[in-house]
Design a protein around this motif. Structure first.
Motif, PDB file in Angstrom:
ATOM      1  N   LYS A  66       1.917  10.391   6.977  1.00 25.75           N
ATOM      2  CA  LYS A  66       3.022   9.595   6.461  1.00 25.75           C
ATOM      3  C   LYS A  66       2.541   8.366   5.714  1.00 25.75           C
ATOM      4  CE  LYS A  66       6.573  11.996   7.597  1.00 25.75           C
ATOM      5  NZ  LYS A  66       7.572  12.369   6.573  1.00 25.75           N
ATOM      6  N   CYS A  67       1.276   7.981   5.901  1.00 28.82           N
ATOM      7  CA  CYS A  67       0.819   6.773   5.205  1.00 28.82           C
ATOM      8  C   CYS A  67      -0.420   7.031   4.353  1.00 28.82           C
ATOM      9  CB  CYS A  67       0.578   5.630   6.183  1.00 28.82           C
ATOM     10  SG  CYS A  67      -0.875   5.805   7.226  1.00 28.82           S
ATOM     11  N   ILE A  96       0.823  -1.216   0.000  1.00 30.86           N
ATOM     12  CA  ILE A  96       0.000   0.000   0.000  1.00 30.86           C
ATOM     13  C   ILE A  96       0.850   1.255   0.000  1.00 30.86           C
ATOM     14  CG2 ILE A  96      -2.113  -0.889   1.043  1.00 30.86           C
ATOM     15  CD1 ILE A  96      -1.026  -0.099   3.764  1.00 30.86           C
ATOM     16  N   PHE A 151      -6.993   9.311  -1.449  1.00 32.37           N
ATOM     17  CA  PHE A 151      -7.322   8.864  -0.108  1.00 32.37           C
ATOM     18  C   PHE A 151      -8.341   9.797   0.557  1.00 32.37           C
ATOM     19  CE2 PHE A 151      -2.776   7.301  -0.348  1.00 32.37           C
ATOM     20  CZ  PHE A 151      -3.105   5.959  -0.433  1.00 32.37           C
ATOM     21  N   VAL A 188      -3.304   5.952   5.045  1.00 34.02           N
ATOM     22  CA  VAL A 188      -4.211   4.811   5.160  1.00 34.02           C
ATOM     23  C   VAL A 188      -4.526   4.441   6.613  1.00 34.02           C
ATOM     24  CG1 VAL A 188      -3.633   3.832   2.911  1.00 34.02           C
ATOM     25  CG2 VAL A 188      -2.238   3.226   4.887  1.00 34.02           C
ATOM     26  N   GLY A 189      -4.451   5.423   7.508  1.00 34.40           N
ATOM     27  CA  GLY A 189      -4.922   5.207   8.873  1.00 34.40           C
ATOM     28  C   GLY A 189      -4.013   4.371   9.756  1.00 34.40           C
ATOM     29  N   LYS A 190      -2.716   4.378   9.498  1.00 32.75           N
ATOM     30  CA  LYS A 190      -1.828   3.552  10.316  1.00 32.75           C
ATOM     31  C   LYS A 190      -0.711   4.341  11.013  1.00 32.75           C
ATOM     32  CE  LYS A 190      -2.815  -0.523   7.591  1.00 32.75           C
ATOM     33  NZ  LYS A 190      -4.171  -0.693   8.153  1.00 32.75           N
ATOM     34  N   CYS A 191      -0.124   5.313  10.333  1.00 32.36           N
ATOM     35  CA  CYS A 191       1.097   5.928  10.868  1.00 32.36           C
ATOM     36  C   CYS A 191       0.832   6.810  12.083  1.00 32.36           C
ATOM     37  CB  CYS A 191       1.819   6.728   9.789  1.00 32.36           C
ATOM     38  SG  CYS A 191       1.126   8.381   9.501  1.00 32.36           S
ATOM     39  N   GLY A 192      -0.420   7.261  12.260  1.00 30.99           N
ATOM     40  CA  GLY A 192      -0.792   7.970  13.476  1.00 30.99           C
ATOM     41  C   GLY A 192      -0.622   9.481  13.439  1.00 30.99           C
ATOM     42  N   HIS A 193       0.121  10.003  12.478  1.00 34.18           N
ATOM     43  CA  HIS A 193       0.446  11.427  12.509  1.00 34.18           C
ATOM     44  C   HIS A 193      -0.767  12.345  12.385  1.00 34.18           C
ATOM     45  CE1 HIS A 193       4.865  11.282  12.493  1.00 34.18           C
ATOM     46  NE2 HIS A 193       4.670  10.097  11.955  1.00 34.18           N
ATOM     47  N   TYR A 249      -8.856   9.624  12.473  1.00 37.05           N
ATOM     48  CA  TYR A 249      -7.747   9.725  11.526  1.00 37.05           C
ATOM     49  C   TYR A 249      -8.178  10.659  10.401  1.00 37.05           C
ATOM     50  CZ  TYR A 249      -5.063   6.014  13.712  1.00 37.05           C
ATOM     51  OH  TYR A 249      -4.317   5.267  14.601  1.00 37.05           O
ATOM     52  N   ASP A 258      -9.652  11.030  18.401  1.00 40.64           N
ATOM     53  CA  ASP A 258      -9.816   9.635  18.007  1.00 40.64           C
ATOM     54  C   ASP A 258      -9.927   9.444  16.500  1.00 40.64           C
ATOM     55  OD1 ASP A 258     -12.205  11.057  18.170  1.00 40.64           O
ATOM     56  OD2 ASP A 258     -13.399   9.232  18.360  1.00 40.64           O
ATOM     57  N   GLN A 269      -8.514   9.230   6.999  1.00 41.34           N
ATOM     58  CA  GLN A 269      -9.569   8.253   6.737  1.00 41.34           C
ATOM     59  C   GLN A 269     -10.956   8.876   6.894  1.00 41.34           C
ATOM     60  OE1 GLN A 269      -8.791   4.580   6.015  1.00 41.34           O
ATOM     61  NE2 GLN A 269      -7.370   6.094   5.235  1.00 41.34           N
ATOM     62  N   GLN A 286      -3.818  11.996  13.377  1.00 36.83           N
ATOM     63  CA  GLN A 286      -4.932  11.769  14.277  1.00 36.83           C
ATOM     64  C   GLN A 286      -5.404  13.055  14.947  1.00 36.83           C
ATOM     65  OE1 GLN A 286      -4.151   8.468  16.914  1.00 36.83           O
ATOM     66  NE2 GLN A 286      -6.331   8.023  17.117  1.00 36.83           N
ATOM     67  N   ILE A 287      -6.712  13.278  14.904  1.00 38.12           N
ATOM     68  CA  ILE A 287      -7.356  14.401  15.588  1.00 38.12           C
ATOM     69  C   ILE A 287      -8.198  13.765  16.686  1.00 38.12           C
ATOM     70  CG2 ILE A 287      -8.964  16.318  15.354  1.00 38.12           C
ATOM     71  CD1 ILE A 287      -8.298  16.249  12.309  1.00 38.12           C
TER      72      ILE A 287
END
Lengths: 275, 342
Positions: free
Chosen positions: A240-241, A6, A99, A243-248, A255, A253, A258, A250-251
């Motif tokens: 950084k991704c 991905i 995305f 696709v909802g994984k790297c965490g950067h 993403y 709870d 996403q 996040q607001i």
């Protein structure tokens, strides 16, 4: 190893690079084999300059005007965007996406649409504005209130002139500070609001701009009585991704990559990390 | 699936046999502590370890890994890199086993992450039952991770002279019977196993003053709790708590190039929401600038956000973040403070 990743960008070609201001350029990109990006207005792509890195960029062209390519309006502000500004037509860049959730255009049909972009915030909104104009009969009034700091920072000036010239678009433009070239309105974006009267229940508002602008624009929109569920914002975050994984991004709870980057005000109202 | 008995004397031959065909990783001593590292000599394996500095997530999501290689220049090309090799992961405690199941969900949900999943698929896990707490910071009993019913291929329990080996998968069975010398468990072995399991429970204590299932609801009411400012005052923003956390999976992505700028690699590296630049955009805006907000974010992820995303609490009670914190920020105390039970 043939497993698909991905994180693997497709290689797109810059077919046109156009200077817009001292800070922003418009990039037109074609994907391999002329394939369509297949985006919705408000979505973003992850753009790679191999060797420099990857950054999230909102798509500024409308799906209704794709012509086998898409456009990104990019300010040079970090490593990747500065590298992009150094590239010419014909160069190859990496693209992943689209995305995120864009603007829900289906919920806007039949309604008046008020756009309030500030500065570079016009880039993601332009995608939707042109889509709405291309399906003009499906919408009620179309109002664009655009503000930039200085006249030489206004983006898409030709298109702004077209919108102003149209009978079926109410477009007002302002700058915080004028200069000798400017004979238009001077004042922050909220000073344009008195020029339009709206029917709040039947109006959807769409805004994007720097964090400081949101506070004042939201006060205007809410003050006019537009319901919180009918105010849409597009938020910028580090990603950084995509696709909802790297965490950067996040607001709290959510993403941004996403659930966003487009949120209703009702979704982010009181969310401390949002604005 | 089935219960087998592995004599302790048969562990070293098993490890040696496995090493012929697998990368074997297990807990071993490093100074006064323990780490998961490749086993070169079966004597290194310390199944009696207490806790490790880094959790076994480092085997499945390495601190740094290549995602792609690329060539630069006028016609740049990019190719994916998925680095995985057949691996046997030995001696995983049940808290970490729960954490791996959480990572499995994160990396398989929505957009499957081939880099993690390929490595995971090639990893066979021998977990081990903890018969006493690692130390005073463990709170696995409160988090419901004191034992595990799934997530392993083979699960060992120390019966004294031998291990009971609960085999849960065909892969685990094949490995154990092909590479090891084992016998099927008898009724007496099962009785002994039940004794051992029954005896362990009182040795662990509940350390949360409430049921961990209440955490998401408690935290949803604690966004403005004064605790965050207090933690923000103490936090060094070093990121150690997230680096040692078995369920923290956030990462950064960056490119490396050769000196000639003709080719390079795209890497990802563990990142931490506790670092200042984590939520800063290129324009300079930082959406989580205060340390208090960053500590709150960590607590919220552990007790609420991850749960809401994938249905598992983001904390497994291993206690590593407490051990790693220089200013002694203690997540158990924090959760108890929010609960207010004293």
């Amino acid at each position: 190893m043939t497993t698909s990743s991905i994180y693997l960008p497709e290689m797109g070609r810059l077919v046109q690079v156009e200077s817009m201001t001292t800070l922003e350029k418009l990039f037109t990109i074609e994907l391999p084999g002329g394939q369509s990006l297949g985006h919705d207005p408000g979505q973003f792509v992850m753009v790679s300059v191999l060797g420099v890195g990857e950054a999230p960029i909102s798509i500024t062209s409308s799906p209704s005007r794709s012509n086998g390519s898409f456009e990104l309006c990019i300010r040079r502000v970090g490593d990747v965007t500065n590298a992009l500004h150094g590239m010419q037509a014909g160069a190859t860049i990496g693209v992943r996406g689209p995305f995120g959730h864009g603007f829900p255009i289906e919920k806007m049909r039949g309604k008046d649409v008020l756009f309030a972009p500030g500065g570079l915030g016009l880039a993601p909104l332009r995608s939707l504005i042109n889509q709405v104009i291309d399906e003009r009969s499906s919408f009620g009034r179309v109002i664009v209130l655009y503000g930039a700091k200085r006249p030489n920072e206004l983006l898409f000036r030709d298109e702004l002139d077209e919108w102003i010239a149209r009978d079926d678009v109410e477009c007002h433009v302002t700058v915080d500070r004028g200069d000798e070239t400017w004979d238009g309105h001077v004042g922050v974006i909220t000073t344009l609001f008195p020029y339009v009267s709206i029917n709040p229940r039947n109006t959807v508002a769409v805004t994007c701009g720097p964090p400081i602008m949101y506070r004042f624009v939201l006060m205007e929109l809410l003050g006019k009585g537009i319901p919180e569920t009918q105010i849409y914002l597009s938020l910028e975050r580090r990603m950084k991704c995509g696709v909802g994984k790297c965490g950067h991004c996040q607001i709290n709870d959510q993403y941004c990559c996403q659930e966003g980057p487009v949120f209703t005000y009702a979704q982010i109202k009181g969310v401390e990390e949002a604005l | 699936m089935s219960l087998w008995i592995l004599d302790k004397g048969a562990v070293a031959p098993l490890v040696n046999a496995l090493r012929a065909d697998y990368r074997v990783i297990g807990p071993q001593a490093k100074g006064p502590k323990f780490v998961f590292d490749p086993i070169e000599d079966p004597a290194q394996l310390r199944l009696d370890y207490n806790t490790t500095i880094l959790p076994p997530k480092k085997v499945l999501q390495p601190p740094e890994e290549r995602l792609a290689t690329f060539s630069m220049g006028s016609e740049p090309r990019v190719a994916p890199v998925v680095e995985a090799e057949p691996t046997v992961l030995l001696g995983v405690h049940t808290c970490d086993l729960h954490a791996i199941q959480l990572l499995d969900k994160v990396f398989s949900t929505d957009y499957p992450d081939a880099h993690y999943l390929e490595r995971r698929q090639q990893t066979i896990i021998f977990s081990i039952e903890c018969l006493e707490p690692c130390d005073e910071h463990s709170f696995c009993k409160s988090m419901g991770t004191l034992t595990a019913g799934e997530g392993y291929d083979v699960h060992l329990t120390d019966l004294g002279l031998a291990y009971a080996a609960d085999v849960a998968t065909e892969a685990g069975k094949a490995l154990l019977t092909r590479y090891g010398t084992v016998r099927e468990a008898t009724d007496a072995d099962v009785r002994r196993l039940n004794e051992v399991m029954g005896a362990k429970w009182p040795r662990f204590t509940y350390r949360l003053n409430f049921d961990a299932a209440e955490l998401p609801a408690l935290l949803s009411m604690a966004y403005d709790h004064p605790l965050w400012d207090e933690l923000g005052e103490r936090c060094y923003a070093c990121g150690a708590c997230t680096i040692v956390c078995p369920t923290c999976y956030c990462f950064n992505v960056f490119d490396e190039t050769n000196m000639a700028l003709t080719e390079g690699e795209r890497w990802r590296r563990w990142d931490s929401c506790q670092l200042d630049e984590f939520a800063r955009v290129a324009g300079g805006e930082n959406f989580r600038a205060a340390r208090a907000a960053r500590q709150r974010h960590r607590f919220m992820r552990k007790g609420k956000y991850i749960y809401e995303k994938i249905g598992e609490l983001g904390c497994v009670g291993c206690g590593r973040c407490i051990r790693a914190c220089i200013p002694k920020i203690n997540i158990v105390d924090g959760f108890n403070t929010i609960h207010g039970g004293g």
